[in-house]
Write an enzyme that holds these catalytic residues in place. Sequence first.
Site, mmCIF file in Angstrom:
data_model
loop_
_atom_site.group_PDB
_atom_site.id
_atom_site.type_symbol
_atom_site.label_atom_id
_atom_site.label_comp_id
_atom_site.label_asym_id
_atom_site.label_seq_id
_atom_site.Cartn_x
_atom_site.Cartn_y
_atom_site.Cartn_z
ATOM 1 N N ARG A 82 23.682 92.246 -160.314
ATOM 2 C CA ARG A 82 24.993 92.295 -159.660
ATOM 3 C C ARG A 82 26.043 92.710 -160.696
ATOM 4 O O ARG A 82 26.236 92.030 -161.703
ATOM 5 C CB ARG A 82 25.353 90.923 -159.070
ATOM 6 C CG ARG A 82 26.723 90.908 -158.449
ATOM 7 C CD ARG A 82 27.099 89.577 -157.797
ATOM 8 N NE ARG A 82 28.513 89.644 -157.433
ATOM 9 C CZ ARG A 82 29.432 88.756 -157.763
ATOM 10 N NH1 ARG A 82 29.116 87.673 -158.441
ATOM 11 N NH2 ARG A 82 30.691 88.928 -157.417
ATOM 12 N N HIS A 126 36.343 92.974 -158.709
ATOM 13 C CA HIS A 126 36.208 91.733 -159.475
ATOM 14 C C HIS A 126 37.430 91.615 -160.393
ATOM 15 O O HIS A 126 37.314 91.678 -161.615
ATOM 16 C CB HIS A 126 34.898 91.727 -160.266
ATOM 17 C CG HIS A 126 34.447 90.355 -160.679
ATOM 18 N ND1 HIS A 126 33.176 89.876 -160.424
ATOM 19 C CD2 HIS A 126 35.093 89.361 -161.323
ATOM 20 C CE1 HIS A 126 33.065 88.636 -160.914
ATOM 21 N NE2 HIS A 126 34.218 88.308 -161.468
ATOM 22 N N GLU A 171 35.605 86.254 -155.183
ATOM 23 C CA GLU A 171 36.457 85.078 -155.284
ATOM 24 C C GLU A 171 37.920 85.317 -154.885
ATOM 25 O O GLU A 171 38.833 85.295 -155.723
ATOM 26 C CB GLU A 171 36.381 84.482 -156.695
ATOM 27 C CG GLU A 171 34.978 84.039 -157.054
ATOM 28 C CD GLU A 171 34.860 83.344 -158.400
ATOM 29 O OE1 GLU A 171 33.809 82.738 -158.649
ATOM 30 O OE2 GLU A 171 35.814 83.402 -159.205
ATOM 31 N N ASN A 297 29.564 81.514 -155.000
ATOM 32 C CA ASN A 297 29.610 81.168 -156.422
ATOM 33 C C ASN A 297 29.870 79.679 -156.523
ATOM 34 O O ASN A 297 30.844 79.184 -155.935
ATOM 35 C CB ASN A 297 30.745 81.910 -157.138
ATOM 36 C CG ASN A 297 30.527 83.414 -157.183
ATOM 37 O OD1 ASN A 297 29.478 83.913 -156.783
ATOM 38 N ND2 ASN A 297 31.521 84.130 -157.665
ATOM 39 N N TYR A 299 30.130 76.319 -159.236
ATOM 40 C CA TYR A 299 30.141 75.754 -160.584
ATOM 41 C C TYR A 299 30.358 74.237 -160.576
ATOM 42 O O TYR A 299 29.684 73.504 -161.279
ATOM 43 C CB TYR A 299 31.221 76.430 -161.438
ATOM 44 C CG TYR A 299 30.918 77.884 -161.737
ATOM 45 C CD1 TYR A 299 30.080 78.234 -162.785
ATOM 46 C CD2 TYR A 299 31.445 78.900 -160.946
ATOM 47 C CE1 TYR A 299 29.787 79.569 -163.054
ATOM 48 C CE2 TYR A 299 31.155 80.235 -161.210
ATOM 49 C CZ TYR A 299 30.328 80.562 -162.266
ATOM 50 O OH TYR A 299 30.029 81.886 -162.518
ATOM 51 N N GLU A 356 26.760 83.621 -158.106
ATOM 52 C CA GLU A 356 27.038 83.165 -159.472
ATOM 53 C C GLU A 356 26.746 81.682 -159.558
ATOM 54 O O GLU A 356 27.124 80.923 -158.675
ATOM 55 C CB GLU A 356 28.511 83.354 -159.873
ATOM 56 C CG GLU A 356 28.941 84.754 -160.194
ATOM 57 C CD GLU A 356 30.425 84.809 -160.594
ATOM 58 O OE1 GLU A 356 30.933 83.835 -161.187
ATOM 59 O OE2 GLU A 356 31.047 85.841 -160.307
#
Length: 455
Positions: A82, A126, A171, A297, A299, A356
């Site tokens: 990606r 991005h 995002e 994504n 985290y 991600e």
Amino acid sequence: MTHHSLDLKVLPKDFLWGVATAAYQIEGATWANGRGCSIWDTYCRTPGKVYEAHNGDVACDHYHRWEEDLDLMKELGIDSYRFSVAWPRIFPRGCGEVEPRGLDFYDRLVDGILRRGLVPMCTLYHWDLPQELEDRGGWPERDVADHFADYAETVLRRLGDRLPLIVTFNEPYCICFNGYYNGSQAPGRKNLRLTHHAAHTLNRAHVLAMDRIRAYAPGAKAGIVMNTTLALPATDRPEDRVAAELLMDWEDRLFLDPLFRGRYPESLYRHVPESMPEIREGDLDPVRGEPDFFGLNYYFPSYVVADPTRPIPLRLVDAPAGPRTAMGWCIVPSGLTELLLRLRDEYAIETFYITENGSAWNDVLEDGAVHDEERQKFLVDHLGAVIEAVKQGVDVRGYYAWSVYDNFEWTFGFAKRFGLYYTDYPTQRRIPKDSARLYKRIVEEHRTENLSQRC
């Protein structure tokens, strides 16, 4: 080295194992071959914004080293890469004149990815908005959506026949909130009304870009990537539970509801009506904008309490005591399972990719090796969370580790390392960490299990 006990046979046979990067974080060569200035070039040069005034001028020099970087990915044994296209390489001023050398670079890159038997997943945006568009108002301005659609079409006319997986935006939350609300990332503005107007332009731009993808890359699957918040009440108080739902409205349903329902959350009109954008006919169209897949994504989760003194009555608070990465982020692997289940159930999302997932640690290079036990544990625990979601019926088609190698970590510059490979910046050598070897082994084991099941 960490040993894993992952039930890999639960994952689909054609599960894509990948790594992810972003153009500004790795490419360098910021002034090469006609590339224009982006908001990150400007932000990095604004005193006090980025750690030790680091910038992406050289980064990982991927622009010149992409062949060896792709070889490294091939060596890692993954299936998919990606990457993102830098808008200022294609339209140095954001619109108008096309820079053919920019298209040539991505043309070679995509061919190189395919030549190595890897599946390209292309992210169109991005975070690197051309500075000239920001000078004219940036994402809060409606016409940026039209410029984005034209940029997308230009890229797709050139690359669309070779891109099986395409992402419109990475995002939206960070683009709008960090860029226009708290000012913690480029372009560094602070205004709630601008934030919501930026969100609307971006939601509209997604719809327009999906039209172009259908037209110029009809064979591709297309989607969007969000770092959807897992909002958790910091206490059991009913008002904190309400605040957690409201945080989801504000940070995530601001993008999810337009995408899947064609409207904005009612609570935002109740709390901050003056900041909400004007919606014109056709701006939000969940039919035209419907993604083929949803990229998540993940985290860390966010903890929230009610705070009636604020326009949107909530406040983020520190996570409870527990393990944290070098970013100070709390580690809650089960949150990934919970988020996948929530998104599937609330929006009837059929297909997910984890686009991600990764962690920064204080990696030390000793005798040519990096023994990153914590990253290996993080990787295994979060893959375990993906497997748990699959066991509960969520259709997850792939997992992309962030990132293949250490790179420019936005406002943290080069101080934080997320890579499976250690980047020695003075020499640009990429050195496999123990986590790279573990990831390779996991990918190989999943493949081997599939082969033995077929026999």
